[in-house]
Design a protein around this motif. Structure first.
Motif, PDB file in Angstrom:
ATOM      1  N   GLU A 318      -8.591  -6.425  -0.035  1.00 25.19           N
ATOM      2  CA  GLU A 318      -9.902  -6.195   0.573  1.00 25.19           C
ATOM      3  C   GLU A 318      -9.939  -6.704   2.010  1.00 25.19           C
ATOM      4  OE1 GLU A 318     -13.205  -7.486  -1.666  1.00 25.19           O
ATOM      5  OE2 GLU A 318     -12.714  -6.296  -3.438  1.00 25.19           O
ATOM      6  N   ALA A 319      -9.338  -7.866   2.246  1.00 28.52           N
ATOM      7  CA  ALA A 319      -9.295  -8.394   3.615  1.00 28.52           C
ATOM      8  C   ALA A 319      -8.491  -7.464   4.519  1.00 28.52           C
ATOM      9  CB  ALA A 319      -8.689  -9.795   3.618  1.00 28.52           C
ATOM     10  N   LEU A 320      -7.394  -6.926   3.988  1.00 27.10           N
ATOM     11  CA  LEU A 320      -6.581  -6.007   4.781  1.00 27.10           C
ATOM     12  C   LEU A 320      -7.359  -4.725   5.087  1.00 27.10           C
ATOM     13  CD1 LEU A 320      -3.858  -5.437   6.091  1.00 27.10           C
ATOM     14  CD2 LEU A 320      -3.055  -4.536   3.895  1.00 27.10           C
ATOM     15  N   ALA A 321      -8.102  -4.237   4.101  1.00 24.08           N
ATOM     16  CA  ALA A 321      -8.908  -3.028   4.318  1.00 24.08           C
ATOM     17  C   ALA A 321      -9.986  -3.275   5.372  1.00 24.08           C
ATOM     18  CB  ALA A 321      -9.538  -2.583   3.006  1.00 24.08           C
ATOM     19  N   ASP A 322     -10.607  -4.449   5.312  1.00 27.85           N
ATOM     20  CA  ASP A 322     -11.625  -4.781   6.315  1.00 27.85           C
ATOM     21  C   ASP A 322     -11.010  -4.872   7.712  1.00 27.85           C
ATOM     22  OD1 ASP A 322     -13.524  -4.843   4.351  1.00 27.85           O
ATOM     23  OD2 ASP A 322     -13.535  -7.035   4.142  1.00 27.85           O
ATOM     24  N   LEU A 323      -9.812  -5.465   7.778  1.00 30.66           N
ATOM     25  CA  LEU A 323      -9.142  -5.574   9.073  1.00 30.66           C
ATOM     26  C   LEU A 323      -8.804  -4.191   9.618  1.00 30.66           C
ATOM     27  CD1 LEU A 323      -7.833  -7.292  11.297  1.00 30.66           C
ATOM     28  CD2 LEU A 323      -5.738  -7.324   9.913  1.00 30.66           C
ATOM     29  N   ARG A 324      -8.356  -3.299   8.759  1.00 27.73           N
ATOM     30  CA  ARG A 324      -8.057  -1.934   9.199  1.00 27.73           C
ATOM     31  C   ARG A 324      -9.318  -1.265   9.767  1.00 27.73           C
ATOM     32  NH1 ARG A 324      -4.628  -0.945   4.257  1.00 27.73           N
ATOM     33  NH2 ARG A 324      -2.475  -0.972   4.982  1.00 27.73           N
ATOM     34  N   THR A 325     -10.405  -1.441   9.041  1.00 30.15           N
ATOM     35  CA  THR A 325     -11.655  -0.814   9.485  1.00 30.15           C
ATOM     36  C   THR A 325     -12.052  -1.313  10.870  1.00 30.15           C
ATOM     37  OG1 THR A 325     -12.399  -0.558   7.201  1.00 30.15           O
ATOM     38  CG2 THR A 325     -14.083  -0.471   8.923  1.00 30.15           C
ATOM     39  N   GLN A 326     -11.947  -2.625  11.071  1.00 29.35           N
ATOM     40  CA  GLN A 326     -12.328  -3.208  12.361  1.00 29.35           C
ATOM     41  C   GLN A 326     -11.362  -2.796  13.467  1.00 29.35           C
ATOM     42  OE1 GLN A 326     -12.700  -7.448  12.104  1.00 29.35           O
ATOM     43  NE2 GLN A 326     -14.200  -7.390  10.436  1.00 29.35           N
ATOM     44  N   PRO A 330     -12.035   2.550  16.758  1.00 23.54           N
ATOM     45  CA  PRO A 330     -12.076   3.632  17.756  1.00 23.54           C
ATOM     46  C   PRO A 330     -11.623   4.985  17.214  1.00 23.54           C
ATOM     47  CG  PRO A 330     -11.191   1.638  18.748  1.00 23.54           C
ATOM     48  CD  PRO A 330     -11.283   1.380  17.271  1.00 23.54           C
ATOM     49  N   LEU A 331     -10.921   4.997  16.074  1.00 24.84           N
ATOM     50  CA  LEU A 331     -10.443   6.262  15.510  1.00 24.84           C
ATOM     51  C   LEU A 331     -11.396   6.819  14.454  1.00 24.84           C
ATOM     52  CD1 LEU A 331      -6.647   5.398  14.927  1.00 24.84           C
ATOM     53  CD2 LEU A 331      -7.743   6.302  16.989  1.00 24.84           C
ATOM     54  N   ALA A 332     -12.432   6.091  14.125  1.00 30.48           N
ATOM     55  CA  ALA A 332     -13.274   6.438  12.982  1.00 30.48           C
ATOM     56  C   ALA A 332     -13.978   7.776  13.147  1.00 30.48           C
ATOM     57  CB  ALA A 332     -14.299   5.331  12.740  1.00 30.48           C
ATOM     58  N   ALA A 333     -14.312   8.151  14.369  1.00 27.99           N
ATOM     59  CA  ALA A 333     -15.080   9.383  14.578  1.00 27.99           C
ATOM     60  C   ALA A 333     -14.201  10.627  14.641  1.00 27.99           C
ATOM     61  CB  ALA A 333     -15.897   9.268  15.868  1.00 27.99           C
ATOM     62  N   LEU A 334     -12.898  10.455  14.632  1.00 25.67           N
ATOM     63  CA  LEU A 334     -11.982  11.591  14.742  1.00 25.67           C
ATOM     64  C   LEU A 334     -11.787  12.273  13.392  1.00 25.67           C
ATOM     65  CD1 LEU A 334      -9.203   9.962  16.974  1.00 25.67           C
ATOM     66  CD2 LEU A 334     -11.096  11.430  17.721  1.00 25.67           C
ATOM     67  N   HIS A 340      -5.035  10.060  11.574  1.00 27.56           N
ATOM     68  CA  HIS A 340      -3.781   9.652  10.923  1.00 27.56           C
ATOM     69  C   HIS A 340      -2.606   9.744  11.895  1.00 27.56           C
ATOM     70  CE1 HIS A 340      -0.718   9.169   7.840  1.00 27.56           C
ATOM     71  NE2 HIS A 340      -0.124  10.253   8.332  1.00 27.56           N
ATOM     72  N   ARG A 341      -2.537  10.860  12.661  1.00 25.71           N
ATOM     73  CA  ARG A 341      -1.422  11.026  13.601  1.00 25.71           C
ATOM     74  C   ARG A 341      -1.457   9.960  14.687  1.00 25.71           C
ATOM     75  NH1 ARG A 341      -2.605  16.548  12.944  1.00 25.71           N
ATOM     76  NH2 ARG A 341      -3.876  16.547  14.860  1.00 25.71           N
ATOM     77  N   LEU A 342      -2.641   9.680  15.183  1.00 30.64           N
ATOM     78  CA  LEU A 342      -2.744   8.678  16.241  1.00 30.64           C
ATOM     79  C   LEU A 342      -2.433   7.272  15.709  1.00 30.64           C
ATOM     80  CD1 LEU A 342      -5.882   9.909  18.239  1.00 30.64           C
ATOM     81  CD2 LEU A 342      -3.460  10.113  18.855  1.00 30.64           C
ATOM     82  N   ALA A 343      -2.895   6.966  14.496  1.00 29.14           N
ATOM     83  CA  ALA A 343      -2.601   5.651  13.909  1.00 29.14           C
ATOM     84  C   ALA A 343      -1.101   5.504  13.667  1.00 29.14           C
ATOM     85  CB  ALA A 343      -3.373   5.479  12.604  1.00 29.14           C
ATOM     86  N   GLU A 344      -0.478   6.574  13.218  1.00 27.33           N
ATOM     87  CA  GLU A 344       0.967   6.561  12.985  1.00 27.33           C
ATOM     88  C   GLU A 344       1.714   6.327  14.296  1.00 27.33           C
ATOM     89  OE1 GLU A 344       3.744   9.459  10.349  1.00 27.33           O
ATOM     90  OE2 GLU A 344       2.788  10.405  12.097  1.00 27.33           O
ATOM     91  N   THR A 345       1.255   6.995  15.341  1.00 27.84           N
ATOM     92  CA  THR A 345       1.892   6.834  16.656  1.00 27.84           C
ATOM     93  C   THR A 345       1.677   5.426  17.196  1.00 27.84           C
ATOM     94  OG1 THR A 345       1.546   9.175  17.127  1.00 27.84           O
ATOM     95  CG2 THR A 345       1.988   7.734  19.009  1.00 27.84           C
ATOM     96  N   LEU A 346       0.461   4.903  17.027  1.00 33.08           N
ATOM     97  CA  LEU A 346       0.168   3.552  17.509  1.00 33.08           C
ATOM     98  C   LEU A 346       1.023   2.520  16.778  1.00 33.08           C
ATOM     99  CD1 LEU A 346      -1.455   1.613  19.233  1.00 33.08           C
ATOM    100  CD2 LEU A 346      -3.309   1.731  17.533  1.00 33.08           C
ATOM    101  N   ARG A 347       1.192   2.697  15.495  1.00 37.35           N
ATOM    102  CA  ARG A 347       2.026   1.768  14.718  1.00 37.35           C
ATOM    103  C   ARG A 347       3.456   1.761  15.252  1.00 37.35           C
ATOM    104  NH1 ARG A 347       5.585   1.823  10.379  1.00 37.35           N
ATOM    105  NH2 ARG A 347       5.376   0.052   8.930  1.00 37.35           N
ATOM    106  N   ASP A 393      -4.051  -7.865  15.624  1.00 33.99           N
ATOM    107  CA  ASP A 393      -4.842  -7.242  14.556  1.00 33.99           C
ATOM    108  C   ASP A 393      -4.317  -5.849  14.225  1.00 33.99           C
ATOM    109  OD1 ASP A 393      -6.418  -9.449  14.353  1.00 33.99           O
ATOM    110  OD2 ASP A 393      -8.154  -8.595  15.415  1.00 33.99           O
ATOM    111  N   LEU A 394      -4.002  -5.071  15.263  1.00 38.12           N
ATOM    112  CA  LEU A 394      -3.493  -3.719  15.034  1.00 38.12           C
ATOM    113  C   LEU A 394      -2.132  -3.744  14.332  1.00 38.12           C
ATOM    114  CD1 LEU A 394      -4.458  -2.043  18.430  1.00 38.12           C
ATOM    115  CD2 LEU A 394      -5.330  -1.400  16.161  1.00 38.12           C
ATOM    116  N   THR A 395      -1.279  -4.677  14.737  1.00 34.81           N
ATOM    117  CA  THR A 395       0.055  -4.771  14.122  1.00 34.81           C
ATOM    118  C   THR A 395      -0.062  -5.076  12.630  1.00 34.81           C
ATOM    119  OG1 THR A 395       1.009  -5.538  16.208  1.00 34.81           O
ATOM    120  CG2 THR A 395       2.285  -5.937  14.202  1.00 34.81           C
ATOM    121  N   ILE A 396      -0.939  -6.021  12.301  1.00 31.37           N
ATOM    122  CA  ILE A 396      -1.123  -6.368  10.887  1.00 31.37           C
ATOM    123  C   ILE A 396      -1.795  -5.228  10.138  1.00 31.37           C
ATOM    124  CG2 ILE A 396      -2.289  -7.945   9.301  1.00 31.37           C
ATOM    125  CD1 ILE A 396      -1.983 -10.125  11.438  1.00 31.37           C
TER     126      ILE A 396
END
Length: 409
Positions: A318-326, A330-334, A340-347, A393-396
């Protein structure tokens, strides 16, 4: 008519002179002594073991057995020839049972009977021939004596087999109980008592291996005899998953690599090596890796030692899911596919420290595609991509893909 009664009745009708019978009875101590001496000399399993009190007991058993046979021949129990034979058979059964408990094999026991029969007959035949018995009587005497010894050996074999079967069942129950206690993480003192009861010498470490139940026997055949196994009622597992567990002794260090090689093709999940009394921790980690769907069992065993970061980050989903959401707000409205593609690229960009060609190779796209996507991400995240706290935060958040559990099929 039973074989027991048949031997007794035939012996009761043997025409043996009372004086010869008395002579034979008087020589029983000598016959017993020579019989035991021959057994210790000719049967390796008994060499050096029949001494002192034990030798005296065995000699006495031989005297009783031969004395019972003479009692049959003398016809002192002619009204029921089986009466004197029953105690001898019971004693032979007990002898076989005792030999099994002493760790001697059935082959050794039968070899002792063969040597004993030969030596006993050599001594007895010398007396009967010297006494002037007719050849037919001597021949019948020999036939009856060997038939009698066959009955004794059969009783001993039955006692030996029954003892092994009984001991095997008891030990299996004790080993199964120990395995359940180990997986449940019971206190060390309790585990040591159970290990002693199961005659299972504790190793330095134990490693848990989870695998489909249908692979259990094939893998078990590749491992040492001290490996513990269970295929039923695994803690935290549903019966429908049809999983089995192995507790492999001393598979730490370089031997872990050997274990991994052995498990190729068996869709296994390996927990870490732990001190034997703490193997429950290995089981918990292996089941956690299984639930998370880490690795690809088809490509080889899933070694939890290679997935420590994912296991650590998944301790609080749950903590990991909350961290992902936070972190990924910026990707939430896409649209989901674009996000998914942008998150994959950012990772990949974070893990490869911004090296565009490495990111492109990782994602199987053209470097220009990476450049385009990173441009979009910079628009969405702005200067936050240069903020150490945001980068952490993004890395985790992107380190572990969303949870997808399942048992190896």
């Amino acid at each position: 008519m039973s074989q027991e009664a048949g031997t007794g009745q035939r012996a009761a009708h043997l025409d043996l002179d009372a004086e010869v019978a008395a002579m034979l009875r008087g020589r029983l101590p000598m016959v017993a002594e020579r019989t035991v001496t021959a057994i210790t000399a000719e049967v390796p399993d008994y060499s050096g073991t029949l001494t002192g009190t034990m030798r005296a007991k065995i000699e006495n058993a031989v005297r009783i057995a031969l004395g019972t046979f003479l009692q049959l021949i003398e016809g002192t129990q002619a009204f029921d020839p089986s009466t004197p034979l029953a105690p001898a058979l019971e004693a032979a059964y007990a002898l076989g049972s005792g030999e099994a408990r002493s760790g001697r094999s059935m082959d050794a026991l039968l070899a002792a009977y063969r040597v004993g029969a030969r030596v006993a007959w050599r001594e007895v035949s010398t007396i009967t021939v010297r006494s002037g018995l007719a050849a037919e009587t001597v021949a019948e005497f020999a036939e009856l004596m060997f038939a009698y010894i066959d009955e004794l050996s059969a009783a001993s074999v039955a006692g030996h087999a029954d003892e092994l079967a009984s001991a095997g069942r008891v030990r299996r129950r004790d080993v199964e109980r120990l395995t359940r206690q180990l997986l449940a993480g019971e206190p060390e003192e309790s585990l040591r008592r159970s290990a002693e009861r199961a005659d299972w010498p504790p190793p330095q470490t134990l490693t848990v291996v989870l695998l489909p139940r249908r692979h259990l026997r094939a893998v078990l055949a590749l491992l040492g005899p001290q490996t513990l196994e269970s295929g039923e009622d695994l803690p935290g597992m549903r019966p429908a998953e049809e999983l089995a567990v192995l507790l492999v002794p001393d598979a730490h260090g370089g031997r872990r690599r050997q274990l991994v090689r052995l498990l190729h093709g068996h869709r296994a999940v390996l927990g870490p090596a732990r001190p034997w009394h703490r193997v429950a921790a290995s089981y918990q980690r292996a089941t956690r890796a299984l639930t998370l769907g880490l690795g690809e069992p088809d490509a080889g065993p899933v070694d939890t030692e290679r997935h420590l970061a994912a296991l650590l980050l998944s301790m609080d989903p749950e903590a990991l899911a909350d961290l992902r959401t936070q972190a990924l707000a910026p990707l939430a409205a896409l649209p989901p596919a674009t996000a998914h593609r942008l998150a994959e690229t950012l990772r990949s960009w974070l893990l490869h420290q911004g090296r565009r060609d490495d990111v492109a190779a990782d994602l199987f796209v053209h470097p220009q595609t990476v450049r385009y996507r990173m441009g979009k991400l910079r628009e969405l995240f702005g200067d936050r991509l240069h903020d150490p706290a945001t980068v952490l935060d993004l890395t985790i958040a992107l380190a572990v893909p969303p949870e997808q559990g399942g048992a190896p099929a």
